[in-house]
Design a protein around this motif. Sequence first.
Motif, PDB file in Angstrom:
ATOM      1  N   THR A 197       0.724  -1.300   0.120  1.00  0.00           N
ATOM      2  CA  THR A 197       0.056   0.009  -0.028  1.00  0.00           C
ATOM      3  C   THR A 197       0.950   1.097  -0.086  1.00  0.00           C
ATOM      4  N   LEU A 198       1.866   1.386   0.937  1.00  0.00           N
ATOM      5  CA  LEU A 198       2.565   2.530   0.913  1.00  0.00           C
ATOM      6  C   LEU A 198       3.480   2.737  -0.330  1.00  0.00           C
ATOM      7  N   GLY A 209       1.392   3.718  -3.067  1.00  0.00           N
ATOM      8  CA  GLY A 209       0.839   5.033  -2.704  1.00  0.00           C
ATOM      9  C   GLY A 209       1.787   6.017  -3.008  1.00  0.00           C
ATOM     10  N   ALA A 216      -2.415   6.517 -12.233  1.00  0.00           N
ATOM     11  CA  ALA A 216      -3.713   5.894 -11.909  1.00  0.00           C
ATOM     12  C   ALA A 216      -3.663   4.379 -11.875  1.00  0.00           C
ATOM     13  N   LEU A 259      -2.662   3.703  -8.494  1.00  0.00           N
ATOM     14  CA  LEU A 259      -3.648   3.883  -7.423  1.00  0.00           C
ATOM     15  C   LEU A 259      -4.673   2.724  -7.408  1.00  0.00           C
ATOM     16  N   THR A 270      -2.781   0.252  -5.123  1.00  0.00           N
ATOM     17  CA  THR A 270      -2.995   0.654  -3.630  1.00  0.00           C
ATOM     18  C   THR A 270      -4.262   0.255  -3.244  1.00  0.00           C
ATOM     19  N   ILE A 271      -5.152   0.483  -3.946  1.00  0.00           N
ATOM     20  CA  ILE A 271      -6.581   0.202  -3.564  1.00  0.00           C
ATOM     21  C   ILE A 271      -6.975  -1.229  -3.095  1.00  0.00           C
ATOM     22  N   LEU A 308      -4.959  -2.096  -0.052  1.00  0.00           N
ATOM     23  CA  LEU A 308      -5.827  -1.606   1.019  1.00  0.00           C
ATOM     24  C   LEU A 308      -7.035  -2.558   1.240  1.00  0.00           C
ATOM     25  N   LEU A 317      -6.002  -5.235   3.182  1.00  0.00           N
ATOM     26  CA  LEU A 317      -5.802  -4.851   4.596  1.00  0.00           C
ATOM     27  C   LEU A 317      -7.406  -5.118   5.325  1.00  0.00           C
ATOM     28  N   PHE A 318      -8.334  -4.693   4.458  1.00  0.00           N
ATOM     29  CA  PHE A 318      -9.662  -4.666   4.946  1.00  0.00           C
ATOM     30  C   PHE A 318      -9.979  -6.324   5.254  1.00  0.00           C
ATOM     31  N   VAL A 352     -16.619  -4.260  -1.813  1.00  0.00           N
ATOM     32  CA  VAL A 352     -17.087  -2.730  -2.339  1.00  0.00           C
ATOM     33  C   VAL A 352     -15.754  -1.864  -2.719  1.00  0.00           C
ATOM     34  N   GLN A 353     -14.681  -2.143  -2.010  1.00  0.00           N
ATOM     35  CA  GLN A 353     -13.657  -1.205  -2.409  1.00  0.00           C
ATOM     36  C   GLN A 353     -13.129  -1.546  -3.748  1.00  0.00           C
ATOM     37  N   VAL A 374     -15.898  -0.659  -6.415  1.00  0.00           N
ATOM     38  CA  VAL A 374     -16.287   0.952  -6.679  1.00  0.00           C
ATOM     39  C   VAL A 374     -14.994   1.479  -7.130  1.00  0.00           C
ATOM     40  N   TYR A 375     -13.782   1.377  -6.204  1.00  0.00           N
ATOM     41  CA  TYR A 375     -12.772   2.231  -6.340  1.00  0.00           C
ATOM     42  C   TYR A 375     -12.049   1.593  -7.631  1.00  0.00           C
ATOM     43  N   ALA A 421     -14.245   3.889 -10.339  1.00  0.00           N
ATOM     44  CA  ALA A 421     -13.663   5.293 -10.160  1.00  0.00           C
ATOM     45  C   ALA A 421     -12.493   5.339 -11.120  1.00  0.00           C
TER      46      ALA A 421
END
Lengths: 166, 101
Positions: free
Chosen positions: A13-14, A17, A33, A36, A39-40, A43, A46-47, A58-59, A62-63, A67
Amino acid sequence: MQDILFYVFAALTLVCGFLVVANPISRSPVTSALFLVLTIVSLSGLFVLLHAFFLAAVQVVVYAGAALVLFLFVIMMLDLRAEERRRITRFGLIGGGLAALAVAWLFRAVPREAALVASGPPHVEGSTSALGALLFTQYLLPFEAISLVLVAGMVGAILLSRKEPS
Amino acid sequence: MTVGLGHYLTVSVVLFCLGLLGVIARRNVVIVYMALELMLNAANLALVAFSRFNRNLEGQVMVFFIITVAAAEVAVGLALIVALYRKRQTAHVEDLASMRL
């Protein structure tokens, strides 16, 4: 095992990012992009480690799905090739670094104090059905209101991005 | 050393700082926008971690709402960027200074 996975996902992630905001090789928005997206996705890993399975899905949907496709479409429409040659100014870099360090300084006590906030060892919860029950009973009104936000966003996006009738 | 709330919060703070650095240092509006998304995601991570370690699902509900609002925000923001580019032919922060005093 979970600890190793945490460190893997946190590092991913880091690093990704960092590559979104300051990629030393390429300054193209497309590269940012795509990092990104990485990264998502990490992440959402991690969730999953936090037992928030529904939010992880959902992350990603959606992302990373919606997005980021929108981002890529806009980058494609704008033709930002001239922008790539612009340099990051030293003033911006120093200012941004100082601001980031100041925020990090503000939160310096967080990792130490966090153990006090946590109430005991976590147990397995966060199942999707419990989240859905909470969403449709206690948070029904915000849930309905958020649909209005989405409609307003959609109408606003259409209104803003259509060509001016001349 | 077992991974606790502090570890997740550290990741969240560092990610937030990275996003802030991007918002201030980068000059391309689209990349500034991506850095904003990074900051939102850092907040989401902190909320999910709090929700897990406090045995309370309401943090996850909050994250659900944040993700929804972020989706609407991405749509509107990118439409604004497209409209701006149509008018000014630029997506560069320093060229958009007509409201400067």
